[in-house]
Design a protein around this motif. Structure first.
Motif, PDB file in Angstrom:
ATOM      1  N   LYS A   1      33.504 102.034  37.418  1.00  0.00           N
ATOM      2  CA  LYS A   1      33.160 103.458  37.209  1.00  0.00           C
ATOM      3  C   LYS A   1      32.070 103.625  38.204  1.00  0.00           C
ATOM      4  N   SER A   2      30.771 102.771  38.170  1.00  0.00           N
ATOM      5  CA  SER A   2      29.842 103.070  39.030  1.00  0.00           C
ATOM      6  C   SER A   2      30.332 103.574  40.472  1.00  0.00           C
ATOM      7  N   ILE A   3      31.141 102.352  41.030  1.00  0.00           N
ATOM      8  CA  ILE A   3      31.437 102.467  42.351  1.00  0.00           C
ATOM      9  C   ILE A   3      32.230 103.837  42.639  1.00  0.00           C
TER      10      ILE A   3
ATOM     11  N   HIS B   1      32.288 106.705  40.972  1.00  0.00           N
ATOM     12  CA  HIS B   1      31.631 107.859  41.318  1.00  0.00           C
ATOM     13  C   HIS B   1      30.911 107.946  42.464  1.00  0.00           C
ATOM     14  N   ARG B   2      30.527 107.085  42.961  1.00  0.00           N
ATOM     15  CA  ARG B   2      29.743 106.758  44.211  1.00  0.00           C
ATOM     16  C   ARG B   2      30.678 106.999  45.639  1.00  0.00           C
ATOM     17  N   ALA B   3      31.875 106.342  45.377  1.00  0.00           N
ATOM     18  CA  ALA B   3      32.882 106.587  46.638  1.00  0.00           C
ATOM     19  C   ALA B   3      33.154 107.802  46.791  1.00  0.00           C
TER      20      ALA B   3
ATOM     21  N   GLY C   1      27.251 110.948  32.475  1.00  0.00           N
ATOM     22  CA  GLY C   1      25.680 110.918  32.663  1.00  0.00           C
ATOM     23  C   GLY C   1      25.801 110.478  34.226  1.00  0.00           C
ATOM     24  N   THR C   2      26.475 109.439  34.811  1.00  0.00           N
ATOM     25  CA  THR C   2      26.259 108.840  35.990  1.00  0.00           C
ATOM     26  C   THR C   2      26.489 110.127  37.017  1.00  0.00           C
ATOM     27  N   GLY C   3      27.938 110.763  36.896  1.00  0.00           N
ATOM     28  CA  GLY C   3      28.305 111.900  37.748  1.00  0.00           C
ATOM     29  C   GLY C   3      27.148 113.026  37.866  1.00  0.00           C
TER      30      GLY C   3
ATOM     31  N   ALA D   1      12.035 104.084  34.363  1.00  0.00           N
ATOM     32  CA  ALA D   1      12.653 103.289  33.503  1.00  0.00           C
ATOM     33  C   ALA D   1      13.525 102.507  34.318  1.00  0.00           C
ATOM     34  N   ALA D   2      14.165 101.130  34.055  1.00  0.00           N
ATOM     35  CA  ALA D   2      15.033 100.452  35.016  1.00  0.00           C
ATOM     36  C   ALA D   2      16.335 101.032  34.900  1.00  0.00           C
ATOM     37  N   SER D   3      16.533 102.075  35.806  1.00  0.00           N
ATOM     38  CA  SER D   3      17.925 103.012  35.769  1.00  0.00           C
ATOM     39  C   SER D   3      18.342 102.967  37.057  1.00  0.00           C
ATOM     40  N   ALA D   4      19.619 102.551  37.404  1.00  0.00           N
ATOM     41  CA  ALA D   4      20.209 102.917  38.519  1.00  0.00           C
ATOM     42  C   ALA D   4      20.499 104.377  39.023  1.00  0.00           C
ATOM     43  N   GLN D   5      20.496 105.107  37.644  1.00  0.00           N
ATOM     44  CA  GLN D   5      20.954 106.462  38.103  1.00  0.00           C
ATOM     45  C   GLN D   5      19.816 107.038  38.565  1.00  0.00           C
ATOM     46  N   ILE D   6      18.594 106.934  38.165  1.00  0.00           N
ATOM     47  CA  ILE D   6      17.389 107.559  38.392  1.00  0.00           C
ATOM     48  C   ILE D   6      17.241 107.140  40.167  1.00  0.00           C
TER      49      ILE D   6
ATOM     50  N   THR E   1      18.061  96.830  39.318  1.00  0.00           N
ATOM     51  CA  THR E   1      19.188  97.468  38.652  1.00  0.00           C
ATOM     52  C   THR E   1      20.525  97.396  39.536  1.00  0.00           C
ATOM     53  N   ARG E   2      21.642  97.746  39.015  1.00  0.00           N
ATOM     54  CA  ARG E   2      22.786  97.728  40.032  1.00  0.00           C
ATOM     55  C   ARG E   2      22.571  98.492  41.229  1.00  0.00           C
ATOM     56  N   ASP E   3      23.340  97.608  42.436  1.00  0.00           N
ATOM     57  CA  ASP E   3      22.755  98.071  43.671  1.00  0.00           C
ATOM     58  C   ASP E   3      23.879  98.740  44.639  1.00  0.00           C
TER      59      ASP E   3
ATOM     60  N   MET F   1      23.313  93.921  31.963  1.00  0.00           N
ATOM     61  CA  MET F   1      24.449  94.137  30.989  1.00  0.00           C
ATOM     62  C   MET F   1      24.012  95.244  30.196  1.00  0.00           C
ATOM     63  N   ILE F   2      23.538  96.431  30.752  1.00  0.00           N
ATOM     64  CA  ILE F   2      23.032  97.447  29.918  1.00  0.00           C
ATOM     65  C   ILE F   2      24.217  97.959  28.850  1.00  0.00           C
ATOM     66  N   ASP F   3      25.382  98.196  29.563  1.00  0.00           N
ATOM     67  CA  ASP F   3      26.398  98.892  28.925  1.00  0.00           C
ATOM     68  C   ASP F   3      27.360  97.658  28.008  1.00  0.00           C
ATOM     69  N   GLU F   4      27.024  96.577  28.124  1.00  0.00           N
ATOM     70  CA  GLU F   4      27.731  95.652  27.350  1.00  0.00           C
ATOM     71  C   GLU F   4      27.218  95.449  25.944  1.00  0.00           C
TER      72      GLU F   4
ATOM     73  N   VAL G   1      19.491 106.049  24.834  1.00  0.00           N
ATOM     74  CA  VAL G   1      19.546 107.423  25.703  1.00  0.00           C
ATOM     75  C   VAL G   1      21.181 107.366  26.355  1.00  0.00           C
ATOM     76  N   LYS G   2      22.191 106.815  25.805  1.00  0.00           N
ATOM     77  CA  LYS G   2      23.267 106.556  26.467  1.00  0.00           C
ATOM     78  C   LYS G   2      24.353 107.704  25.944  1.00  0.00           C
ATOM     79  N   GLU G   3      25.695 107.395  25.871  1.00  0.00           N
ATOM     80  CA  GLU G   3      26.660 108.203  25.421  1.00  0.00           C
ATOM     81  C   GLU G   3      26.127 108.824  24.056  1.00  0.00           C
TER      82      GLU G   3
HETATM   83  C1  S3P Z   1      24.952 103.430  35.872  1.00  0.00           C
HETATM   84  C2  S3P Z   1      23.744 103.117  35.427  1.00  0.00           C
HETATM   85  C3  S3P Z   1      23.455 102.827  34.094  1.00  0.00           C
HETATM   86  C4  S3P Z   1      24.690 102.521  33.225  1.00  0.00           C
HETATM   87  C5  S3P Z   1      25.595 103.744  33.337  1.00  0.00           C
HETATM   88  C6  S3P Z   1      26.378 103.620  34.866  1.00  0.00           C
HETATM   89  C7  S3P Z   1      25.268 103.711  37.246  1.00  0.00           C
HETATM   90  O1  S3P Z   1      22.456 103.690  33.582  1.00  0.00           O
HETATM   91  O2  S3P Z   1      24.141 102.581  31.715  1.00  0.00           O
HETATM   92  O3  S3P Z   1      26.828 103.438  32.671  1.00  0.00           O
HETATM   93  O4  S3P Z   1      26.161 103.971  37.751  1.00  0.00           O
HETATM   94  O5  S3P Z   1      24.307 103.818  37.986  1.00  0.00           O
HETATM   95  P1  S3P Z   1      21.041 104.006  33.763  1.00  0.00           P
HETATM   96  O6  S3P Z   1      20.730 103.927  35.279  1.00  0.00           O
HETATM   97  O7  S3P Z   1      20.691 105.304  33.012  1.00  0.00           O
HETATM   98  O8  S3P Z   1      20.656 102.587  33.301  1.00  0.00           O
END
Ligand code: S3P
Length: 449
Positions: A29-31, A33-35, A102-104, A174-179, A202-204, A327-330, A355-357
């Protein structure tokens, strides 16, 4: 249509035979959205293979179109995006409705908020509760005006980007790849270097995709576990090919299902093994799970592997807070594994789950209680009393428009004595539309309830 207006679709799962066979979870899902977003920001054509065709990602595709890209799905199932280019976005004719995503929504705030256009963001009842201040704060520093917002910095909200976006150095709160990603994406339309510092890596995927599309980006270690990422603004991004590997956060559900359902043996094919996404596997291995990584290979710039999973005797463990970003979503499905383990599992540092879904900490605790599994929230920790395979089940779980709560408790019902029922499975389509049929092919008993 907002999801809350849709009829709920309750589902139930029940213990049956062992799970057997092979499956492939959908694209990450993350990739995905980004693609699409990078396709919008690039010149020329981006071709995406294996895009997750879940509702969240389709919302992002629609937003890309509204901002000036041409987005089509070809007959072979590949997605093609003809971009508008950085600086070339058009003002969308209407509200960008991100549904549950939220990511989108957050990534696109960085994209649209750095352009001199007016953009309104909205979503379903779940997205309307989620904090957006964490994105608006850095954007305001970059020159974006927040023209209107719902109380507490929530959607619906309207942004107007500046004539010229200001490059900043920003440490994420916060440790957040979205921010991180929202700031880096905004930085793409600024005339200098934008830097994001994160205390915990966080995820790169954004960093990797910046490189793939031709931006100049540097990544350096910061402190013990963090990173400093800098991007040079106003590059010309060039459309390219993207192969989306299979989503480890979706693979997590059949994986745990096979571990807790006696006699099971399942192979999950092509799962992305990015080390910033594999915290669940590390934890399950510590718990004694039999998970073999087979046939490791490269796919779309990521390492992927086939995972052979056998039903296992699990032991409770302590999961350090430092593992949360990977493993935030797991955690919902880990809590299910912990319920079947022998002895207690303590998961530390789960504040971001609130603060997830949904408020996942509360939703998981309530679901475990409904299944007769003793548990406690202690500050930011969740403690689950493992019942050594003897989970009663039998309750109904309130899913609060949260796909991962829905799937986690359906997994629990496959091995709990009285099965489990969830109040609504409709949101599963946001991330894993084929979840129920794929699980049934493995032998899982999941039906409408
Ligand atoms: C995501 C980052 C995570 C994750 C979300 C997808 C992303 O959120 O929970 O499902 O694709 O960057 P946060 O950045 O809020 O931790």
């Amino acid at each position: 249509m907002p999801h809350a207006d849709r009829a709920a679709s309750p589902l139930a799962s029940a213990p049956g035979g062992p799970l057997k066979g092979r499956l492939r979870a959908p694209g990450d899902k993350s990739i995905s959205h980004r693609a699409l977003i990078f396709g919008l920001l690039a010149l020329g054509e981006t071709r995406i293979e294996g895009l997750l065709e879940g509702e969240d990602v389709l919302r992002t595709a629609a937003a890309c179109r509204a901002l000036g890209a041409t987005v089509i799905r070809d007959r072979e199932g590949r997605w093609r995006v003809r971009g508008a280019g950085i600086g070339g976005l058009v003002e969308p004719p209407g509200v960008l409705d991100f549904g549950n995503a939220g990511t989108g929504a957050r990534l696109m705030m960085g994209v649209a908020g750095s352009h001199p256009i007016r953009t309104t963001f909205d979503g379903d009842a779940s997205l309307r509760k989620r904090p957006m201040r964490r994105i608006l704060d850095p954007l305001v520093r970059m020159g974006t005006a927040v023209v209107g917002e719902a109380e507490g910095g929530r959607v619906p909200l309207t942004l107007r980007g500046p004539r010229e976006t200001v490059p900043i150095v920003y440490e994420t709160p916060a440790a957040s790849a979205q921010i991180k990603s929202a700031v880096l994406l905004a930085g793409l339309n600024s005339p200098g270097r934008t830097t994001v510092v994160e205390r915990q890596a966080t995820r790169d995927h954004t960093e990797r995709m910046l490189r793939l599309f031709g931006a100049r980006v540097s990544v350096e270690p910061e402190g013990a576990a963090g990173r400093r990422i800098a991007v040079q603004g106003q590059p010309t991004l060039r459309g390219t090919g993207v192969i989306v590997p299979s989503d480890p956060s979706s693979a997590a559900f059949p994986l745990v299902a096979a571990l807790v359902t006696p006699g099971s043996e399942v192979v999950i094919e092509g799962v992305m093994m990015n080390p910033l996404r594999t915290g669940l596997i590390a934890t399950l291995l510590e718990m004694g799970a039999e998970i073999e990584r087979l046939c490791e290979r490269e796919e779309g710039g990521e390492t992927v592997a086939d995972l052979r999973v056998r039903a296992s005797r699990l032991a409770g463990v302590e999961v350090p807070a430092s593992r949360a970003p990977s493993m935030i979503d797991e955690y919902p499905v880990l809590a299910v594994a912990a319920a079947f383990a022998h002895g207690p599992t303590r998961m530390r540092g789960l504040h971001e789950l609130r603060v997830k879904e949904s408020d996942r900490l509360a939703a998981v605790a309530a679901g475990l209680a409904a299944a007769g599994v003793p548990n406690a929230i202690e500050g930011d920790d969740l403690v689950v009393e493992g019942l050594g395979g003897k989970v009663r089940g039998g309750g109904t779980v309130a899913t609060h428009l949260d796909h991962r709560i829905a799937m986690a408790f359906l997994v629990m019902g496959l091995a709990a004595r009285e099965g489990m029922r969830i109040d609504d499975g409709a949101m599963i389509a946001t991330s894993f539309p084929s979840f129920v049929p794929l699980m049934r092919e493995l032998g899982a008993e999941i039906r409408d309830a």
